[in-house]
Design a protein around this motif. Structure first.
Motif, PDB file in Angstrom:
ATOM      1  N   TRP A 153       0.799  -1.062  -0.292  1.00 56.86           N
ATOM      2  CA  TRP A 153      -0.038  -0.065  -0.074  1.00 56.86           C
ATOM      3  C   TRP A 153       0.953   1.326   0.048  1.00 56.86           C
ATOM      4  CZ3 TRP A 153      -4.962  -0.341   3.214  1.00 56.86           C
ATOM      5  CH2 TRP A 153      -5.982  -1.148   2.732  1.00 56.86           C
ATOM      6  N   ALA A 154       1.976   1.049   0.531  1.00 59.55           N
ATOM      7  CA  ALA A 154       2.927   2.594   0.575  1.00 59.55           C
ATOM      8  C   ALA A 154       3.203   2.838  -0.918  1.00 59.55           C
ATOM      9  CB  ALA A 154       4.254   2.006   1.251  1.00 59.55           C
ATOM     10  N   VAL A 155       3.258   1.690  -1.737  1.00 62.19           N
ATOM     11  CA  VAL A 155       3.612   2.056  -3.248  1.00 62.19           C
ATOM     12  C   VAL A 155       2.243   2.703  -3.791  1.00 62.19           C
ATOM     13  CG1 VAL A 155       3.945   0.953  -5.678  1.00 62.19           C
ATOM     14  CG2 VAL A 155       4.982  -0.136  -3.271  1.00 62.19           C
ATOM     15  N   SER A 156       1.067   2.065  -3.636  1.00 66.75           N
ATOM     16  CA  SER A 156       0.072   2.757  -4.210  1.00 66.75           C
ATOM     17  C   SER A 156      -0.476   4.200  -3.593  1.00 66.75           C
ATOM     18  CB  SER A 156      -1.352   1.850  -4.581  1.00 66.75           C
ATOM     19  OG  SER A 156      -1.420   1.389  -3.371  1.00 66.75           O
ATOM     20  N   SER A 157      -0.141   4.148  -2.570  1.00 60.42           N
ATOM     21  CA  SER A 157      -0.409   5.356  -1.443  1.00 60.42           C
ATOM     22  C   SER A 157       0.758   6.408  -1.701  1.00 60.42           C
ATOM     23  CB  SER A 157      -0.534   5.216  -0.018  1.00 60.42           C
ATOM     24  OG  SER A 157      -1.499   4.346   0.100  1.00 60.42           O
ATOM     25  N   TYR A 158       1.547   6.180  -2.601  1.00 56.33           N
ATOM     26  CA  TYR A 158       2.941   7.141  -2.773  1.00 56.33           C
ATOM     27  C   TYR A 158       2.406   8.427  -3.479  1.00 56.33           C
ATOM     28  CZ  TYR A 158       7.499   8.858  -3.953  1.00 56.33           C
ATOM     29  OH  TYR A 158       8.439  10.021  -4.290  1.00 56.33           O
ATOM     30  N   ARG A 159       2.803   9.513  -2.776  1.00 51.82           N
ATOM     31  CA  ARG A 159       2.555  10.890  -3.588  1.00 51.82           C
ATOM     32  C   ARG A 159       3.844  11.421  -4.086  1.00 51.82           C
ATOM     33  NH1 ARG A 159      -1.803  14.293  -2.766  1.00 51.82           N
ATOM     34  NH2 ARG A 159      -2.520  13.202  -0.986  1.00 51.82           N
ATOM     35  N   PRO A 160       3.772  11.650  -5.591  1.00 48.90           N
ATOM     36  CA  PRO A 160       5.148  11.874  -6.075  1.00 48.90           C
ATOM     37  C   PRO A 160       5.556  13.523  -5.899  1.00 48.90           C
ATOM     38  CG  PRO A 160       3.802  10.857  -7.796  1.00 48.90           C
ATOM     39  CD  PRO A 160       2.786  10.905  -6.404  1.00 48.90           C
ATOM     40  N   ASP A 161       6.526  13.574  -5.725  1.00 45.35           N
ATOM     41  CA  ASP A 161       7.082  14.955  -5.355  1.00 45.35           C
ATOM     42  C   ASP A 161       7.374  15.903  -6.423  1.00 45.35           C
ATOM     43  OD1 ASP A 161       8.413  17.247  -4.507  1.00 45.35           O
ATOM     44  OD2 ASP A 161       9.682  16.354  -2.960  1.00 45.35           O
ATOM     45  N   VAL A 162       6.325  16.421  -7.030  1.00 45.03           N
ATOM     46  CA  VAL A 162       6.306  17.015  -8.351  1.00 45.03           C
ATOM     47  C   VAL A 162       7.230  18.151  -8.383  1.00 45.03           C
ATOM     48  CG1 VAL A 162       4.706  18.334  -9.851  1.00 45.03           C
ATOM     49  CG2 VAL A 162       3.786  16.401  -8.896  1.00 45.03           C
ATOM     50  N   ALA A 163       7.525  18.964  -7.377  1.00 48.46           N
ATOM     51  CA  ALA A 163       8.710  19.870  -7.475  1.00 48.46           C
ATOM     52  C   ALA A 163       9.958  19.394  -7.599  1.00 48.46           C
ATOM     53  CB  ALA A 163       8.607  20.562  -6.142  1.00 48.46           C
ATOM     54  N   ALA A 164      10.033  18.455  -6.919  1.00 43.92           N
ATOM     55  CA  ALA A 164      11.516  17.685  -6.884  1.00 43.92           C
ATOM     56  C   ALA A 164      11.794  17.142  -8.298  1.00 43.92           C
ATOM     57  CB  ALA A 164      11.548  16.804  -5.871  1.00 43.92           C
ATOM     58  N   LEU A 165      10.545  16.459  -8.978  1.00 44.69           N
ATOM     59  CA  LEU A 165      10.773  15.729 -10.112  1.00 44.69           C
ATOM     60  C   LEU A 165      11.018  16.646 -11.276  1.00 44.69           C
ATOM     61  CD1 LEU A 165       8.091  12.941  -9.809  1.00 44.69           C
ATOM     62  CD2 LEU A 165      10.328  12.874  -9.593  1.00 44.69           C
TER      63      LEU A 165
END
Length: 288
Positions: free
Chosen positions: A207-219
């Motif tokens: 669930w940590a995978v599907s709950s991951y919130r991408p860091d858009v600023a860092a990306l």
């Protein structure tokens, strides 16, 4: 020729495979192929279409041939990203090119956010990141229902519920939740409970995978060229929608690949996609 090695790091022994020479023969970076919960075996066919490249695959900690000693059973993208970073450092081959699919794409996004100099080009294929969806709360409810069916009735019922969830078109509405749990027999699976409850796909271990919130600023700030990839058959289903939503957050449109979520898989998987066509598209995308 494939050479298999083990990297011992804090809390885990990571088994990885290298196809081709290191350092590479043509000065191009090695091509990493990573998945989750799929291990390196899932990339056998795809790697065979890159005989001119040095390809590195690995089994994430606690999966396949890789063992863990950290006392955990969950699969955390940040932990796996640190593992990949350690592997790149140990090989002394960075920065690398990377094709990452499903949960592996989530790991790769965490890697680029934390270690932006590790990857030159990332092709992130259908990362299943629920927080980017407009119906994220409903998607979490649907995910929880899959886990509940699995815990109550076992792998076959759980996989049937998972297929129903991931093949549903559009947002998870009242109509979705009003359905009865699907019968495994309709997917050609036995109806018996096999007694196991340790699936990283059907339990809450990932669930940590599907709950991951991408860091858009860092990306966005990273020097990495990030390509969000989506299968042509995935339009409007779960991983197609997450790919579309994430691409939009990154200011791009997803790049369409042949087939679906497992489009790169060969016949040995039992669920083959279109690996030759998939490899051609991947080669073109990597070439820019």
């Amino acid at each position: 020729m494939t050479n298999t090695h083990t990297l011992t790091i804090a809390g885990a022994d990571l088994v990885y495979d290298v196809r081709g020479p290191l350092p590479t023969a043509d000065a191009r970076p090695p091509l990493f192929m990573i998945g989750q919960p799929m291990d390196a075996s899932g990339f056998t066919t795809l790697a065979s279409y890159f005989p001119d490249r040095t390809v590195v695959t690995y089994d994430p900690r606690g999966l396949g041939r890789s063992t863990r000693r950290d006392g955990r059973t969950d699969h955390d993208p940040d932990v796996q990203a640190a593992d990949i970073h350690a592997l790149i450092e140990a090989l002394g081959v960075g920065p690398v090119e990377m094709f990452a699919s499903s949960g592996g794409a989530v790991t790769a996004l965490a890697l680029v956010a934390a270690f932006p100099d590790d990857v030159t080009t990332l092709v992130a294929h259908e990362p299943p990141v629920i927080p980017v969806l407009p119906d994220a709360a409903a998607a979490e409810r649907a995910r929880g229902a899959v886990r509940d069916v699995y815990e109550a009735k076992g792998s076959n019922a759980g996989m049937a519920a998972f297929i129903a969830m991931t093949s549903w078109r559009g947002e998870y509405t009242d109509a979705y939740f009003a359905q009865p749990a699907p019968d495994p027999a309709q997917f050609g699976m036995p109806t018996e409970d096999d007694g196991t409850r340790d699936s990283p796909l059907l339990s809450d271990q990932s669930w940590a995978v599907s709950s991951y919130r991408p860091d858009v600023a860092a990306l966005t700030a990273a020097p990495t060229r990030i390509v969000i990839a989506v299968g042509e058959e995935s339009a409007d289903i779960f991983t197609g929608r997450t790919s579309e939503a994430l691409a939009e957050l990154l200011g791009q449109r997803p790049t369409v690949f042949p087939s679906g979520h497992g489009g790169f898989l060969g016949p040995e998987s039992g669920f083959p996609g279109q690996p030759e066509a998939f490899a051609r598209t991947l080669r073109d995308v990597l070439a820019g």
